[in-house]
Each structure stands twice: as structure tokens, then as C-alpha cells.
Scaffold this active site. Structure first.
Site: not given
Length: 265
Positions: A49, A60, A175
Site C-alpha cells: 500500500e 491518520d 481493509y
């Protein structure tokens, strides 16, 4: 069959689990990305990734935010990321590459142009953090037409309805974000992951990768016991950010080799 789908099929036949590291393109040095990707692939990464730097990486945590800031400051954008993938493909034709990032850079680039140039560069899948499945049916179809996979996130808070919707458009793998919060947050509860995976599988036919909170070989092995893939990002980026230029690829390969050994034990 896409390169991602072929990789998971091969691993399933071998009775092995996929190892998927995440790194930010252009970090910690702009000229090290391709070398790092090649080293990780040689060390046992099954899918890579590659983060597309963005100025507002809201999903994030601080580690990957710092990586994005460094890369943006160095002038790394989507054009440079695609160039890195193309350079990687000249030396590695087998390891799938997934671009992971946010909608803004892609939409500024143009969806149709992005899909065509990503395919030409050798990209195999795209995960757009802030694209809900309801809003990217066309995008997923464009990717599928070019034998690329649209990959989506699921979380502990995902409802059955959301899982079903993701299952209708996702390909390659999904994911599962095993923790609430941003990347690198908290401590992973492997028992909770083990309880969640069967619920996901009721709605999702593609492999399930698990990420967030995986920082060592023992945790990776525990997660691999209940999932199809282990995704490691923040811990790897954290290790790399303090390395001198000449040691980045070596450190990345060593870390991947340790995790790979644990998964295959």
C-alpha cells in the site's frame, strides 16, 4: 483476474496469509520510495500500500501525518507517486501495488485520467479513505474495467447495511480498521477482531485484511490466525522516519522479514 486477486488466490492455495505494508510515497526521502518498495517485496511483502501524500490526512495519526507533511514539503504529488509505481514495475511485475489516500488529489487530477494513468503505471488497486461506497459506484466500475480493484474500509462501528453495501462494490480485499480512531491509535484487541471477522464475512466475499494497532510479529501472527491479511503502516513508517537515507530500504526489509517469518511459522 487482477494481480491482487491472483495473489490472494495463490496464497490461499499455499495456506498462507498476505502481508501488506503501508509506506508514504516520497517519505522519508523523495528518492528512496522505489528502492524501499523493491526491498519490501523481496523480503516477503505480498501487496504494497503506497500512500498518496495529502496536506490534510484527517484519518491518520501523528506518525503518518508527519510522513505526509514531509512528502508534501518535498513536492511529492500524484504525478510523482505514479512515476514511482512505474519505476517499481520496471523491476517487479508480480507484487500488487495499492494507492491509498484521499479524494481531493484524485478529483483534482480527474477520475477518468487518474484511472487510465494509474493503469498505465502499473497500479493494481485504489483505496480512497473518504470515498463511501454509495458515492463511488462509477469510480469502482472505471477501476474494474481496467482490471484494478476498488478497496474499502470497514470499522468496528460499521453496520450490517454498510458491510452489505461495501460487499456490492469492493474487489481485491477489504481493509478492516480494527480500532476506533486514527492510524496508530490504541492497542489492538485480537479477541475483538476474531469476533468481528465472521460478521464481516457474512456480507463480504473478498479477502479481509486487518490493520491499525499491529506493531510487532506476535500481534501480526494473532491477527493472521483469524483474517486473510495483515496490514502494517504506522509502526513501519515510525521506524523509517529516523533512518539515514542509506538505511531506509534495509530497515524496511528487515522489519518485513521479521513479520513474514512470524506469519509463516
Amino acid at each position: 483476474m487482477s494481480r491482487i486477486q491472483a495473489t490472494f488466490a495463490r496464497l490461499a492455495a499455499e495456506g498462507r496469509k498476505a502481508l501488506i505494508p503501508f509506506v508514504t510515497a516520497g517519505d522519508p526521502f523523495p528518492d528512496v520510495t522505489v528502492e524501499l518498495m523493491l526491498a519490501m517485496a523481496d523480503a516477503g511483502a505480498d501487496v504494497i500500500e503506497l500512500g498518496v501524500p495529502f496536506s490534510d490526512p484527517m484519518a491518520d495519526g501523528p506518525v503518518i501525518q508527519r510522513a505526509a507533511e514531509r512528502a508534501v514539503k518535498a513536492g511529492i504529488g500524484l504525478t510523482q507517486v505514479l512515476a514511482d509505481v512505474q519505476a517499481f514495475r520496471q523491476r517487479n511485475q508480480t507484487t500488487p501495488v495499492v494507492l491509498m489516500g484521499y479524494a481531493n488529489p484524485i478529483e483534482r487530477f480527474g477520475l477518468d485520467r487518474f484511472v487510465l494513468e494509474a493503469k498505465a503505471a502499473g497500479v493494481d488497486g485504489v483505496l480512497v479513505v473518504d470515498y463511501p461506497p454509495e458515492e463511488c459506484v462509477r469510480f469502482a466500475a472505471l477501476l474494474k474495467a481496467q482490471q484494478m480493484d476498488a478497496i474499502f474500509l470497514l470499522a468496528p462501528t460499521s453496520t450490517d447495511a454498510r458491510m452489505q453495501r461495501v460487499g456490492e462494490v469492493a474487489s481485491g480485499y477489504v481493509y478492516y480498521v480494527s480500532l476506533k480512531g486514527v492510524t496508530g491509535a490504541g492497542h489492538l484487541n485480537t479477541a475483538a477482531v476474531a469476533e468481528m471477522i465472521p460478521r464481516i464475512r457474512r456480507h463480504i466475499s473478498v479477502p479481509v485484511g486487518v490493520g491499525f494497532g499491529i506493531r510487532d510479529a506476535a500481534t501480526a501472527r494473532a491477527v493472521a490466525d483469524v483474517s486473510d491479511a495483515v496490514v502494517i503502516g504506522s509502526r513501519l513508517v515510525e521506524l523509517l522516519e529516523v533512518q539515514p537515507r542509506d538505511n531506509v530500504a534495509v530497515t524496511g526489509a528487515q522489519f518485513i522479514r521479521e513479520i513474514r517469518s512470524a506469519l509463516d511459522a
